[in-house]
Every structure is written in structure tokens, then in C-alpha cells.
Scaffold this motif. Structure first.
Motif, mmCIF file in Angstrom:
data_model
loop_
_atom_site.group_PDB
_atom_site.id
_atom_site.type_symbol
_atom_site.label_atom_id
_atom_site.label_comp_id
_atom_site.label_asym_id
_atom_site.label_seq_id
_atom_site.Cartn_x
_atom_site.Cartn_y
_atom_site.Cartn_z
ATOM 1 N N SER A 1 71.678 63.315 13.109
ATOM 2 C CA SER A 1 70.231 63.522 13.042
ATOM 3 C C SER A 1 69.551 62.924 14.263
ATOM 4 O O SER A 1 68.625 63.515 14.830
ATOM 5 N N GLY A 2 69.992 61.734 14.681
ATOM 6 C CA GLY A 2 69.412 61.093 15.856
ATOM 7 C C GLY A 2 69.599 61.899 17.129
ATOM 8 O O GLY A 2 68.741 61.878 18.019
ATOM 9 N N PHE A 3 70.707 62.623 17.225
ATOM 10 C CA PHE A 3 70.957 63.476 18.388
ATOM 11 C C PHE A 3 70.233 64.818 18.272
ATOM 12 O O PHE A 3 70.365 65.670 19.154
ATOM 13 N N GLY A 4 69.487 65.010 17.196
ATOM 14 C CA GLY A 4 68.728 66.241 17.030
ATOM 15 C C GLY A 4 69.492 67.378 16.394
ATOM 16 O O GLY A 4 69.042 68.533 16.433
ATOM 17 N N GLY A 5 70.655 67.085 15.799
ATOM 18 C CA GLY A 5 71.470 68.136 15.219
ATOM 19 C C GLY A 5 70.928 68.650 13.896
ATOM 20 O O GLY A 5 70.313 67.900 13.137
ATOM 21 N N GLU A 6 71.157 69.918 13.635
ATOM 22 C CA GLU A 6 70.835 70.543 12.353
ATOM 23 C C GLU A 6 72.146 70.823 11.627
ATOM 24 O O GLU A 6 73.077 71.389 12.200
ATOM 25 N N LEU A 7 72.216 70.443 10.366
ATOM 26 C CA LEU A 7 73.464 70.557 9.621
ATOM 27 C C LEU A 7 73.787 71.989 9.218
ATOM 28 O O LEU A 7 74.968 72.345 9.086
ATOM 29 N N PHE A 8 72.763 72.789 9.019
ATOM 30 C CA PHE A 8 72.967 74.165 8.580
ATOM 31 C C PHE A 8 72.270 75.129 9.535
ATOM 32 O O PHE A 8 71.305 74.763 10.213
ATOM 33 N N ALA A 9 72.760 76.377 9.559
ATOM 34 C CA ALA A 9 72.104 77.435 10.325
ATOM 35 C C ALA A 9 70.690 77.637 9.791
ATOM 36 O O ALA A 9 70.409 77.307 8.627
ATOM 37 N N PRO A 10 69.781 78.150 10.627
ATOM 38 C CA PRO A 10 68.375 78.299 10.207
ATOM 39 C C PRO A 10 68.191 79.031 8.889
ATOM 40 O O PRO A 10 67.302 78.702 8.109
ATOM 41 N N ASP A 11 69.044 80.029 8.612
ATOM 42 C CA ASP A 11 68.892 80.762 7.360
ATOM 43 C C ASP A 11 69.695 80.150 6.226
ATOM 44 O O ASP A 11 69.745 80.695 5.123
ATOM 45 N N GLY A 12 70.331 78.987 6.485
ATOM 46 C CA GLY A 12 71.089 78.304 5.449
ATOM 47 C C GLY A 12 72.400 78.956 5.089
ATOM 48 O O GLY A 12 73.072 78.546 4.138
ATOM 49 N N SER A 13 72.816 79.954 5.885
ATOM 50 C CA SER A 13 73.990 80.725 5.522
ATOM 51 C C SER A 13 75.303 80.040 5.849
ATOM 52 O O SER A 13 76.344 80.373 5.289
ATOM 53 N N ASP A 14 75.293 79.092 6.772
ATOM 54 C CA ASP A 14 76.552 78.467 7.184
ATOM 55 C C ASP A 14 76.282 77.073 7.719
ATOM 56 O O ASP A 14 75.153 76.715 8.066
ATOM 57 N N VAL A 15 77.341 76.293 7.804
ATOM 58 C CA VAL A 15 77.263 74.953 8.367
ATOM 59 C C VAL A 15 77.150 75.063 9.887
ATOM 60 O O VAL A 15 77.630 76.027 10.483
ATOM 61 N N ALA A 16 76.531 74.053 10.519
ATOM 62 C CA ALA A 16 76.264 74.152 11.969
ATOM 63 C C ALA A 16 76.551 72.844 12.682
ATOM 64 O O ALA A 16 75.742 72.355 13.461
ATOM 65 N N ILE A 17 77.724 72.250 12.418
ATOM 66 C CA ILE A 17 78.038 70.942 13.000
ATOM 67 C C ILE A 17 78.976 71.030 14.203
ATOM 68 O O ILE A 17 79.195 70.023 14.886
ATOM 69 N N GLU A 18 79.543 72.204 14.466
ATOM 70 C CA GLU A 18 80.506 72.339 15.567
ATOM 71 C C GLU A 18 79.747 72.578 16.865
ATOM 72 O O GLU A 18 79.674 73.695 17.382
ATOM 73 N N ASN A 19 79.201 71.503 17.416
ATOM 74 C CA ASN A 19 78.350 71.621 18.594
ATOM 75 C C ASN A 19 78.364 70.318 19.380
ATOM 76 O O ASN A 19 79.039 69.348 18.994
ATOM 77 N N ASP A 20 77.619 70.298 20.458
ATOM 78 C CA ASP A 20 77.592 69.132 21.334
ATOM 79 C C ASP A 20 77.020 67.910 20.635
ATOM 80 O O ASP A 20 77.492 66.787 20.843
ATOM 81 N N GLN A 21 75.999 68.126 19.783
ATOM 82 C CA GLN A 21 75.426 66.990 19.052
ATOM 83 C C GLN A 21 76.452 66.345 18.118
ATOM 84 O O GLN A 21 76.505 65.130 17.979
ATOM 85 N N GLY A 22 77.273 67.183 17.486
ATOM 86 C CA GLY A 22 78.310 66.650 16.610
ATOM 87 C C GLY A 22 79.328 65.822 17.363
ATOM 88 O O GLY A 22 79.742 64.744 16.919
ATOM 89 N N VAL A 23 79.757 66.319 18.519
ATOM 90 C CA VAL A 23 80.718 65.582 19.341
ATOM 91 C C VAL A 23 80.115 64.254 19.808
ATOM 92 O O VAL A 23 80.758 63.195 19.719
ATOM 93 N N LYS A 24 78.874 64.298 20.286
ATOM 94 C CA LYS A 24 78.233 63.066 20.761
ATOM 95 C C LYS A 24 78.056 62.056 19.632
ATOM 96 O O LYS A 24 78.199 60.842 19.844
ATOM 97 N N ALA A 25 77.745 62.539 18.436
ATOM 98 C CA ALA A 25 77.582 61.627 17.298
ATOM 99 C C ALA A 25 78.897 60.910 17.006
ATOM 100 O O ALA A 25 78.920 59.681 16.826
ATOM 101 N N LEU A 26 80.000 61.645 16.972
ATOM 102 C CA LEU A 26 81.293 61.018 16.709
ATOM 103 C C LEU A 26 81.681 60.057 17.834
ATOM 104 O O LEU A 26 82.218 58.965 17.584
ATOM 105 N N GLU A 27 81.415 60.445 19.069
ATOM 106 C CA GLU A 27 81.773 59.573 20.189
ATOM 107 C C GLU A 27 80.984 58.270 20.164
ATOM 108 O O GLU A 27 81.526 57.204 20.478
ATOM 109 N N MET A 28 79.708 58.327 19.789
ATOM 110 C CA MET A 28 78.926 57.095 19.682
ATOM 111 C C MET A 28 79.452 56.227 18.542
ATOM 112 O O MET A 28 79.565 54.999 18.688
ATOM 113 N N MET A 29 79.780 56.832 17.413
ATOM 114 C CA MET A 29 80.326 56.065 16.298
ATOM 115 C C MET A 29 81.627 55.371 16.707
ATOM 116 O O MET A 29 81.859 54.208 16.371
ATOM 117 N N LYS A 30 82.470 56.077 17.448
ATOM 118 C CA LYS A 30 83.731 55.485 17.905
ATOM 119 C C LYS A 30 83.470 54.355 18.898
ATOM 120 O O LYS A 30 84.139 53.305 18.858
#
Length: 414
Positions: free
Chosen positions: A198-227
């Protein structure tokens, strides 16, 4: 699609014990069974204990506080009659119960017995009141001001500054493992990822709610910061849940942590934390990250709902017992136990981090039916990255795949 309504900030700014006979009289319950299922932390104990004051020869009140509450809710409320009449819930747990029609609409009970409730406490779904909120919560910074002062550091406001502070504290020999976060695989690890994402500005779902939307740069950066943060935690950091983090703080094993507001009161209470640590503990908003402008956390409400499969007598008894528990006297007697959404509550220093995070624009934790499935998938799949067993992209792909499988089985995806 369900429409959820809740205004977290509407009422934030807006002695306690009685004899058992007097408390019973105040409850006004003639007969019934009240059986409460709840998580296991101080604020929920406060509410459940206050509800117990309604017990009498004709009214039974029992409670079960367990960290396994989320796993028990579905089966317990599927039974007919339900094993519990009251479930204490939050943003994450209400959605699954709603999607399987396990909760009782509360509009009639609110109209008859909920005159002291504030509009901000009413959790509405498709126009019906389905739950009552009584506290707001968030993970935010806990800081040892004495250690920061010794290191010549200002309070960090970004995660990049948290990393720099941890390095300075370690280099100066003040504390070898100055950070802590709830990274235990499962619910805790998923919650921390959602916060950081959320802090990186990521959205968990596609705008229409049809699918998950975590496979992106924000997701990678979030995991890298946690590590990166984990490098300043103990080698057993993947065992840290909320209880362990509170213990580490109390035992002088952390100087900066991302702790829950609902535990903050314990950290500054000399009866529960050594005086030198309690006096040096301060709370602040969750940090921003990656140049973002909102705290890397999510806002939560905790409250209660009633099981659908119970008698009218038990529903009335349960609702009235909970209304007794949510009187202003409860918040007045336990002001540090939570950031209460109870009329008359005056914020204490223990509420500072929650309020600061909210005022800085932290987003609410998503309250959509499929979120529970995504949270579970994240908790199950991200630990491999944290343990260097796979890269961030693979961990996110695994989580997305696990979610899609579960979502198809549940009918959320075709």
C-alpha cells in the motif's frame, strides 16, 4: 456487488466497575445465552469482560479468546444453532462471513437497543447494518526515544530512514538487532506485505475486481524492502507474531518496530513493561516508503456481529450485552486499551500512532469478499522469498496462482 460503508475518522475526536447485581439490572436482559468468540488481545478482553457483567441466573455469558478465532468462525457459525452468538470481527474477517450468509442483520436491534451508537460505528452492507465497530487500529511505529537520542537520530518518517537508523544503532553498539516486525508466515506476514505494498501505491485487485494485481514493480519493491528490514532483526524473525513483538519490546530487544496500536498501551504501562522502557517509548505514524506520501500501513476497525443461526431471544440478549459493554464507562475505565470508537472517548498517548497514521491518509484494509483468499495466499507463499528460496517475482506469481485457484473454487473468478 456489496457496498461497504465505514468512516474511520468520524468520531475519534468527537468509575468504571459496578456490583454484579447492578450491572445485570443495567443490562435489562430477562433471559438468553450470550457466547462470544474473539481474538486474544487486551481490548477484546475488556469488551468481553464488560459483557460478562450481564450474566445472571437466567442469562449465561461465556467467551473464548483464541488466536485461532478466524479459523473457528466459519464452522462455528455454520452450525445450527451456531456455536457462538457473538463474533468479534474486523475488516478482514467480515467479508467471508457475509459472502456465506452467516451474519444476522442488526437494523431492528440497533433501532430498539442501539440508541447510544454513533453513525460511524455502523458497518453497513447493501444498506443493512451487519456489524458494530468499537475500535480503530493500525500497525505503526513504536520507537525507543532514548536509543534514538543516544545514536543522535531524529525519529524516522520513511522506511529508508528506518534502515539508516537501524544501521547507526547497530554500528554504535547500542543494540545488535534493533528492528522487529510481525513476519511469521501466515496471517502476520501477509498483513505486513499488504501494508508495505500500500505504501508503494500498489492496488491489490484489478480496477474491475476481476483478478489479483500484485505481480508488478510495487510488489517486488515491497518484498525487497521487507527483506532489507529483516537484516536488522533476529535470525528467528520469521517466528515473530504480534505477541512475540510485544515481548521483544518489553525485554529490551528492539528499538524500532511496526507494532499494533491495540498493543501500544501495554508498552507504556509500567505495570506491564519495565519503567525505563515504558517511559522511553513513543509512537508515530507508520513510515512512508519509496517516495510515497501516505503511510505504509492500513487502517482497521474491530467490532462485533451476531450469528444468523440463533434464536431471537439469544440475539436480543447478545446484542444488549454488547451494548452494555460498549458504554462510555468502558472506554473511560480502559483508555489505553484501544483507540475506541465509543462515545466520549478521549485519546491517550497510546493512540498517537493510530491517529497519526489515519491523519496522514493511510488507506483502509480492503473489505471485499475475496480479500480473505488473497491474504491467505500471500501468507502461505511469500515466506519462500523471505528465506531466499525464490526470487520476489516467483513468490508473487505463486501467491497470485494460489489466490486464483481458491477464487475459482469460491466462485469469485471464472
Amino acid at each position: 456487488m456489496n457496498t461497504y460503508a465505514f468512516r474511520l475518522s468520524a468520531v475519534i475526536f468527537a468509575s468504571a466497575s459496578c456490583l454484579a447485581a447492578a450491572s445485570h439490572a443495567e443490562c435489562g436482559i430477562e433471559a438468553g445465552n450470550v457466547s462470544i468468540l474473539a481474538n486474544d488481545f487486551e481490548a477484546l478482553h475488556v469488551i468481553a469482560t464488560a459483557a460478562e457483567e450481564c450474566a445472571s441466573p437466567t442469562v449465561t455469558v461465556t467467551k473464548n479468546h483464541t488466536t485461532e478465532h478466524a479459523n473457528l468462525q466459519g464452522p462455528a457459525l455454520t452450525a445450527n444453532p451456531s456455536t457462538y452468538t457473538v463474533v468479534m470481527i474486523a475488516n478482514d474477517s467480515i467479508s467471508g462471513l457475509l459472502s456465506t450468509d452467516k451474519l444476522l442483520p442488526l437494523d431492528d436491534l440497533v433501532a430498539e437497543y442501539g440508541g447510544d451508537l454513533q453513525e460511524s460505528q455502523l458497518i453497513r452492507v447493501d444498506g443493512q447494518v451487519m456489524a458494530i465497530a468499537f475500535m480503530v487500529n493500525a500497525q505503526h511505529l513504536w520507537l525507543r526515544k532514548d536509543i534514538l537520542d543516544k545514536a543522535g537520530l531524529a525519529q524516522p518518517t520513511t522506511y529508508e530512514e528506518v534502515l539508516a537508523a537501524a544501521e547507526a544503532i547497530r554500528e554504535q553498539g547500542l543494540m545488535a538487532e534493533p528492528l522487529a516486525a510481525s513476519y511469521k508466515p501466515g496471517w502476520d506476514l501477509a498483513a505486513d506485505f499488504v501494508n508495505m505494498y500500500s505504501g508503494f501505491g500498489g492496488e491489490l485487485f484489478a480496477p474491475d475486481g476481476s483478478d489479483v494485481a500484485i505481480e508488478n514493480d510495487q510488489g517486488v519493491k515491497a518484498l525487497e524492502m521487507m527483506k532489507a528490514l529483516s537484516a536488522f532483526m533476529g535470525p528467528d524473525y520469521l517466528t515473530f507474531n504480534t505477541n512475540e513483538m510485544s515481548a521483544r519490546w518489553r525485554d529490551n530487544l528492539a528499538a524500532i518496530e511496526n507494532g499494533w496500536g491495540s498493543r501500544a498501551g501495554q508498552a507504556i504501562d509500567p505495570a506491564q513493561t519495565p519503567l525505563e522502557i515504558a517511559d522511553a517509548t513513543v509512537f508515530a505514524a507508520a513510515p512512508t516508503v519509496g517516495g510515497g506520501t501516505i503511510p505504509a500501513t492500513t487502517m482497521w476497525w474491530d467490532g462485533f456481529a451476531l450469528a444468523r443461526n440463533i434464536s431471537e431471544e439469544d440475539a436480543t440478549a447478545s446484542f444488549r450485552a454488547m451494548m452494555h459493554a460498549l458504554r462510555p464507562e468502558t472506554a473511560e475505565a480502559h483508555p489505553k486499551a484501544a483507540t475506541w470508537l465509543i462515545e466520549g472517548y478521549q485519546p491517550t498517548p497510546a493512540a498517537a500512532g493510530v491517529l497519526a497514521s489515519m491523519e496522514a491518509g493511510a488507506k483502509p484494509y480492503p473489505m471485499v469478499p475475496a480479500m480473505g483468499l488473497l491474504h491467505r495466499a500471500l501468507g502461505d507463499e511469500l515466506a519462500d522469498f523471505m528465506q531466499d528460496r525464490e526470487d520476489a517475482q516467483t513468490a508473487l506469481a505463486d501467491a497470485a496462482s494460489a489466490y486464483r485457484t481458491a477464487a475459482r473454487e469460491a466462485g469469485f473468478l471464472k
